[in-house]
Design a protein around this motif. Structure first.
Motif, PDB file in Angstrom:
ATOM      1  N   PRO A  29      51.572 -23.924  52.978  1.00 29.02           N
ATOM      2  CA  PRO A  29      50.984 -24.471  53.626  1.00 29.02           C
ATOM      3  C   PRO A  29      49.608 -25.165  53.569  1.00 29.02           C
ATOM      4  N   GLN A  30      49.679 -26.005  55.136  1.00 30.76           N
ATOM      5  CA  GLN A  30      48.512 -27.471  54.215  1.00 30.76           C
ATOM      6  C   GLN A  30      47.097 -26.965  55.294  1.00 30.76           C
ATOM      7  N   VAL A  31      45.982 -26.594  55.077  1.00 32.31           N
ATOM      8  CA  VAL A  31      44.853 -26.627  56.047  1.00 32.31           C
ATOM      9  C   VAL A  31      44.218 -28.109  56.017  1.00 32.31           C
ATOM     10  N   ASP A  32      44.037 -28.885  56.985  1.00 31.76           N
ATOM     11  CA  ASP A  32      43.136 -29.968  57.226  1.00 31.76           C
ATOM     12  C   ASP A  32      42.337 -29.789  57.807  1.00 31.76           C
ATOM     13  N   ALA A  33      41.475 -29.405  57.094  1.00 32.92           N
ATOM     14  CA  ALA A  33      39.823 -29.133  57.159  1.00 32.92           C
ATOM     15  C   ALA A  33      38.712 -29.721  58.388  1.00 32.92           C
ATOM     16  N   TYR A  34      38.438 -31.173  58.636  1.00 31.64           N
ATOM     17  CA  TYR A  34      38.443 -31.436  59.838  1.00 31.64           C
ATOM     18  C   TYR A  34      39.080 -33.223  59.822  1.00 31.64           C
ATOM     19  N   THR A  35      40.275 -32.556  61.276  1.00 35.24           N
ATOM     20  CA  THR A  35      40.571 -34.609  60.556  1.00 35.24           C
ATOM     21  C   THR A  35      40.372 -35.104  62.021  1.00 35.24           C
ATOM     22  N   TYR A  36      40.800 -36.582  62.380  1.00 32.27           N
ATOM     23  CA  TYR A  36      40.976 -37.192  63.692  1.00 32.27           C
ATOM     24  C   TYR A  36      42.478 -36.444  64.046  1.00 32.27           C
ATOM     25  N   ALA A  37      41.790 -36.275  65.865  1.00 32.44           N
ATOM     26  CA  ALA A  37      43.092 -36.211  66.783  1.00 32.44           C
ATOM     27  C   ALA A  37      44.517 -37.236  66.754  1.00 32.44           C
ATOM     28  N   ARG A  38      44.977 -37.350  66.345  1.00 31.65           N
ATOM     29  CA  ARG A  38      46.418 -38.225  66.049  1.00 31.65           C
ATOM     30  C   ARG A  38      47.753 -37.646  65.919  1.00 31.65           C
ATOM     31  N   PRO A  39      48.724 -38.977  65.907  1.00 31.71           N
ATOM     32  CA  PRO A  39      49.856 -38.520  65.952  1.00 31.71           C
ATOM     33  C   PRO A  39      50.518 -37.925  65.224  1.00 31.71           C
ATOM     34  N   GLU A  40      50.303 -38.028  63.577  1.00 32.56           N
ATOM     35  CA  GLU A  40      49.975 -38.263  62.478  1.00 32.56           C
ATOM     36  C   GLU A  40      50.085 -37.112  61.917  1.00 32.56           C
TER      37      GLU A  40
ATOM     38  N   SER B  25      35.910 -36.800  72.703  1.00 33.30           N
ATOM     39  CA  SER B  25      35.127 -37.105  71.494  1.00 33.30           C
ATOM     40  C   SER B  25      33.879 -37.107  71.288  1.00 33.30           C
ATOM     41  N   GLY B  26      33.647 -36.129  70.952  1.00 32.90           N
ATOM     42  CA  GLY B  26      31.902 -35.762  71.341  1.00 32.90           C
ATOM     43  C   GLY B  26      31.145 -34.727  70.584  1.00 32.90           C
ATOM     44  N   SER B  27      30.207 -34.399  70.982  1.00 30.60           N
ATOM     45  CA  SER B  27      29.365 -33.238  70.824  1.00 30.60           C
ATOM     46  C   SER B  27      30.250 -31.969  71.584  1.00 30.60           C
ATOM     47  N   LEU B  28      30.257 -30.296  70.844  1.00 26.80           N
ATOM     48  CA  LEU B  28      30.804 -29.439  71.541  1.00 26.80           C
ATOM     49  C   LEU B  28      29.710 -28.385  71.711  1.00 26.80           C
ATOM     50  N   ASP B  29      27.957 -28.574  72.117  1.00 28.72           N
ATOM     51  CA  ASP B  29      26.357 -28.066  71.177  1.00 28.72           C
ATOM     52  C   ASP B  29      27.179 -27.331  73.109  1.00 28.72           C
TER      53      ASP B  29
ATOM     54  N   SER C 211      27.224 -30.237  66.779  1.00 26.00           N
ATOM     55  CA  SER C 211      29.355 -30.041  66.277  1.00 26.00           C
ATOM     56  C   SER C 211      29.424 -31.378  67.411  1.00 26.00           C
ATOM     57  N   TYR C 212      30.395 -31.553  66.410  1.00 22.96           N
ATOM     58  CA  TYR C 212      31.258 -33.280  66.339  1.00 22.96           C
ATOM     59  C   TYR C 212      32.596 -32.469  66.528  1.00 22.96           C
ATOM     60  N   ALA C 213      33.275 -32.677  67.289  1.00 15.99           N
ATOM     61  CA  ALA C 213      34.682 -32.683  68.053  1.00 15.99           C
ATOM     62  C   ALA C 213      36.037 -34.042  68.352  1.00 15.99           C
TER      63      ALA C 213
ATOM     64  N   GLU D  90      51.098 -27.537  58.338  1.00 12.14           N
ATOM     65  CA  GLU D  90      49.568 -27.647  58.705  1.00 12.14           C
ATOM     66  C   GLU D  90      48.443 -26.891  59.822  1.00 12.14           C
ATOM     67  N   LEU D  91      47.944 -26.853  59.377  1.00 11.32           N
ATOM     68  CA  LEU D  91      46.867 -26.012  60.152  1.00 11.32           C
ATOM     69  C   LEU D  91      45.898 -27.374  60.819  1.00 11.32           C
ATOM     70  N   VAL D  92      45.628 -27.750  61.722  1.00 11.49           N
ATOM     71  CA  VAL D  92      44.478 -29.012  62.287  1.00 11.49           C
ATOM     72  C   VAL D  92      43.831 -28.884  62.570  1.00 11.49           C
ATOM     73  N   VAL D  93      42.345 -28.835  62.481  1.00 12.98           N
ATOM     74  CA  VAL D  93      41.224 -28.368  62.541  1.00 12.98           C
ATOM     75  C   VAL D  93      40.492 -29.766  63.227  1.00 12.98           C
ATOM     76  N   THR D  94      40.254 -29.725  64.375  1.00 16.47           N
ATOM     77  CA  THR D  94      39.575 -31.393  64.912  1.00 16.47           C
ATOM     78  C   THR D  94      38.603 -31.208  65.389  1.00 16.47           C
ATOM     79  N   PHE D  95      37.390 -29.855  64.832  1.00 13.07           N
ATOM     80  CA  PHE D  95      35.465 -30.227  64.433  1.00 13.07           C
ATOM     81  C   PHE D  95      34.899 -29.910  63.037  1.00 13.07           C
ATOM     82  N   VAL D  96      33.750 -30.718  63.077  1.00 17.82           N
ATOM     83  CA  VAL D  96      33.647 -30.091  62.371  1.00 17.82           C
ATOM     84  C   VAL D  96      32.389 -29.106  62.180  1.00 17.82           C
TER      85      VAL D  96
END
Length: 701
Positions: free
Chosen positions: A123-134, A143-147, A181-183, A222-228
């Protein structure tokens, strides 16, 4: 819970050819060996660093490749896999990347990783990635703050790798002026095989967007994480266990639990009270000799009843560090009467007890208190005048004898000295009292408390091993909330605002308040939330070190309880019942820290080998080094259940006697590998070659 799936359609011969393995390997057992090590590919960002830190703390080995290093190795088939006695070997059980593809377009390195993941079901972890079809997602709906946002674990997440959480994942919002935060929030892409595990509401809509989800495609997962995030933020600390669980299929070296222990010092004694006019504590060394009149703070029987009731309500036990002279002196001053002692002794089985010395004497150098701050008294030749060995022994032994005389259930090898004295105290006393270690030998002390803020590393003092304790910023000389706030203002405000200016003088360790706190509201509105967040952060970081407060904090306004409630009630709101707070006594904490140090040393020296073949896990470690691992429920070792249940898995320490340990995974986990019957675990297990430019880490790099 989903396990690693081997979905490749390659034949064994094609597999060997694709990876450049010897042709003879086709004649050997094709069940692959998967080494229990993680490959972390980092770009220096906080998200991959956070995952690496989680592996560090748990004691899970990994190799890091820094993409920014000019001399880093190329990621190719040779780096990723080879053979051991003709058996295909995957050198890494999981891959962590900073994004879904951190390489250039048409990268041969990404192609090598893809082939490796497909071949071995890695398995592959995408630690922080942009949301996109790939990455299996539409382009972001937001896209923006989740504070301050409260994300949620989905039903799939709770049934899968995040089942230890109760549902909510609150994002921190510690400052209204700082973005924390940014997500990217997005829906699965059309036709994508994507399952969201953690999501949040898309602002201004009725939709929810994924923050953590699994994308299955091309024979890969893939584990896709979309927040930093960084390693200290609560949102990551809540999800870190699940990320590791997902990437390892619940089979890995190392373990993580959530610990909390609270020591209450000075029980039976009284603590001197802060004087808001003198800005010091009469009777203590921060006041000049003779300044003010000491005003003692001491628990009463009702405070004991409250403590007992509170423990029952929270299923939690306090550790009482006691000074017997406090009771003796009180009886002498009150015609033989001491209702507090009578009550505590009657309820002695409700608490754990620790020897805190008889009179709470300072056991380091002899203190010269004619000056503020105090200094060490000296002999005529200028050498330090130390408290003698006999005096140290008397403090320990007399308190032990008094405790035994009233029936306290003691562990006689534990000790907390007054103010952690005897140990070095900077700047006045840079060395331990040389008489301390012999006195500990004389009295059979094996575990000695130290102050984590001054002496954070576990170390040996004669026969004793230290147990660093976190001081809670709930002051020993405050029984009322207003006193706590007044002293807090003195310490944390500038001279221009009427404070001591300590925060100005030591900006590297302290921050000045923008303005003094209101003594009527400052404790509940500012100090309690801050101290709660600090302590809860320790709990969520797999950190077993205890915290300490004082008996004064359980008296009068009982100011400790709002913080303790904040930690325990806040924890219960976040975690499922299968993941309780672990509340250990002092010697058990010391043993945990000691075992970790030995384990980390063995990993660092390359003396641990672990791998999985089908449904069998083999671990080799040096004789005398306990092995720590996490395995699925149903795993057995020598026919008996492995470890202890925690967070939906089994984990714990297992003694090693130099011979390989063989763990049998439950049939469900074995079948999930997509391999044939488990092969013999007698293959030699040479250490993986470490290419130039890589770094191998354990929990102490």
């Amino acid at each position: 819970m989903k396990r690693i799936l081997c979905t490749t359609a390659l034949t064994v011969g094609a597999l060997i050819a694709a990876l450049g393995l010897p042709a003879g390997a086709a004649q050997a057992d094709s069940t692959p060996r998967i080494d229990l090590r993680v490959l972390v590919v980092s770009d220096g960002g906080p998200s991959t660093d956070a995952i690496a830190a989680e592996l560090d703390t748990a004691g899970t080995p990994y190799t890091e490749i820094d993409l920014t290093a000019a001399d880093r190795p190329v990621i190719d088939a040779e780096l990723l896999a080879d053979t051991v006695d003709g058996r295909p070997r995957a050198k890494y059980q999981a891959v962590v990347l900073p994004s879904d593809n951190p390489f250039a377009a048409n990268s041969t390195e990404m192609a090598a990783l893809v082939a490796y993941e497909q071949t071995y079901g890695i398995p592959q972890v995408d630690a922080y990635t942009y949301a996109r079809p790939e990455a299996g997602l539409q382009y972001p709906d937001y896209s923006g703050s989740l504070d301050g946002v409260r994300a949620e674990v989905t039903d799939a997440g709770r049934a899968g790798p995040f089942g230890y959480l109760d549902g909510s994942v609150p994002f921190e919002d510690n400052s209204p002026s700082v973005g924390e935060s940014y997500a990217y929030l997005a829906q699965p892409a059309a036709g994508a095989d994507f399952t969201a595990y953690v999501d949040a509401a898309v602002p201004g809509t009725s939709q929810r967007g994924s923050l953590v989800g699994e994308y299955r495609h091309d024979g890969r997962r893939e584990l896709v994480v979309t927040f930093v995030y960084n390693q200290y933020q609560q949102q990551f600390r809540l999800l870190a266990r699940g990320i590791v669980e997902w990437m390892t299929g619940g089979v890995h070296l190392g373990a993580s639990r959530n610990y909390f222990a609270v020591h209450v010092d000075d029980v039976f004694a009284a603590d001197d009270r802060w004087n808001s006019e003198l800005n010091c504590t009469p009777g203590d060394v921060d006041c000049p000799d003779g300044a003010g009149t000491p005003d003692p703070i001491r628990m009463v029987p009702d405070d004991v009843d409250h403590a007992v009731d509170w423990q029952e309500d929270h299923d939690f036990t306090l550790d009482m560090a006691y000074n017997g002279a406090g009771s003796v002196d009180h009886r002498e001053d009150h015609n033989g009467v001491d209702h507090l002692t009578d009550k505590l002794v009657a309820d002695r089985s409700r608490f754990r007890w620790i020897n805190h010395t008889y009179t709470h004497a300072f056991l380091g150098c002899e203190q010269d208190t004619t000056v503020v701050p105090w200094r060490c008294a000296t002999e005529t030749d200028g050498s330090v005048r130390w408290v003698g060995r006999t005096a140290v022994v008397d403090e320990i032994a007399t308190n032990r004898a008094w405790g035994e005389s009233v029936g306290l259930p003691l562990e006689n090898d534990e000790l907390v000295t007054g103010e952690h004295s005897g140990l070095k105290v900077l700047p006045q006393q840079p060395d331990d009292n040389p008489n301390l270690a012999p006195a500990l030998t004389d009295t059979g002390i094996a575990w000695l408390a130290s102050d984590n803020s001054r002496d954070p590393r576990q170390r040996q003092v004669g026969p004793a091993t230290t147990v660093p304790r976190y001081p809670m910023n709930v002051f020993y000389n405050a029984g009322r909330a207003a006193e706590q706030v007044d002293e807090y203002n003195w310490i944390y405000t500038s001279r221009a605002q009427g404070g001591s200016g300590i925060c100005e003088d030591y900006p590297e360790t302290s921050t000045c308040l923008a303005e003094p706190l209101d003594t009527a509201t400052g404790y509940a509105e500012y100090i309690v939330p801050l101290e709660t967040a600090t302590a809860l952060g320790h709990v969520l970081s797999n950190d077993p070190k205890p915290h300490f407060i004082h008996q004064s904090n359980l008296a009068e306004d009982r100011i400790a309880y709002p913080v303790l409630n904040g930690v325990l009630d806040g924890y219960d709101a976040l975690f499922a019942a299968n993941t309780p707070v672990v509340n250990l006594r002092m010697k058990a904490i010391g043993t945990e820290l000691q075992r970790r140090a030995a384990w980390q040393g063995a990993l660092r020296d390359g003396r641990v080998t672990a791998y999985r073949v089908g449904g069998t896990v083999t671990v080799e470690a040096p004789d005398g080094v306990a092995v720590t691992a996490t395995m699925p429920t149903g795993t057995t070792l020598a026919g008996t259940a492995f470890g202890e249940a925690y967070a939906g898995e089994r984990s714990g320490w297992t003694p090693s006697h130099g011979a390989p340990l063989t763990l049998a995974l439950p049939s469900s986990a074995a079948q999930a590998t997509g391999t044939a019957e488990p092969a013999s675990a007698t293959d030699p297990a040479p250490a993986t070659r470490v290419p130039e430019g890589t770094r191998e880490y354990t929990a102490a790099h």
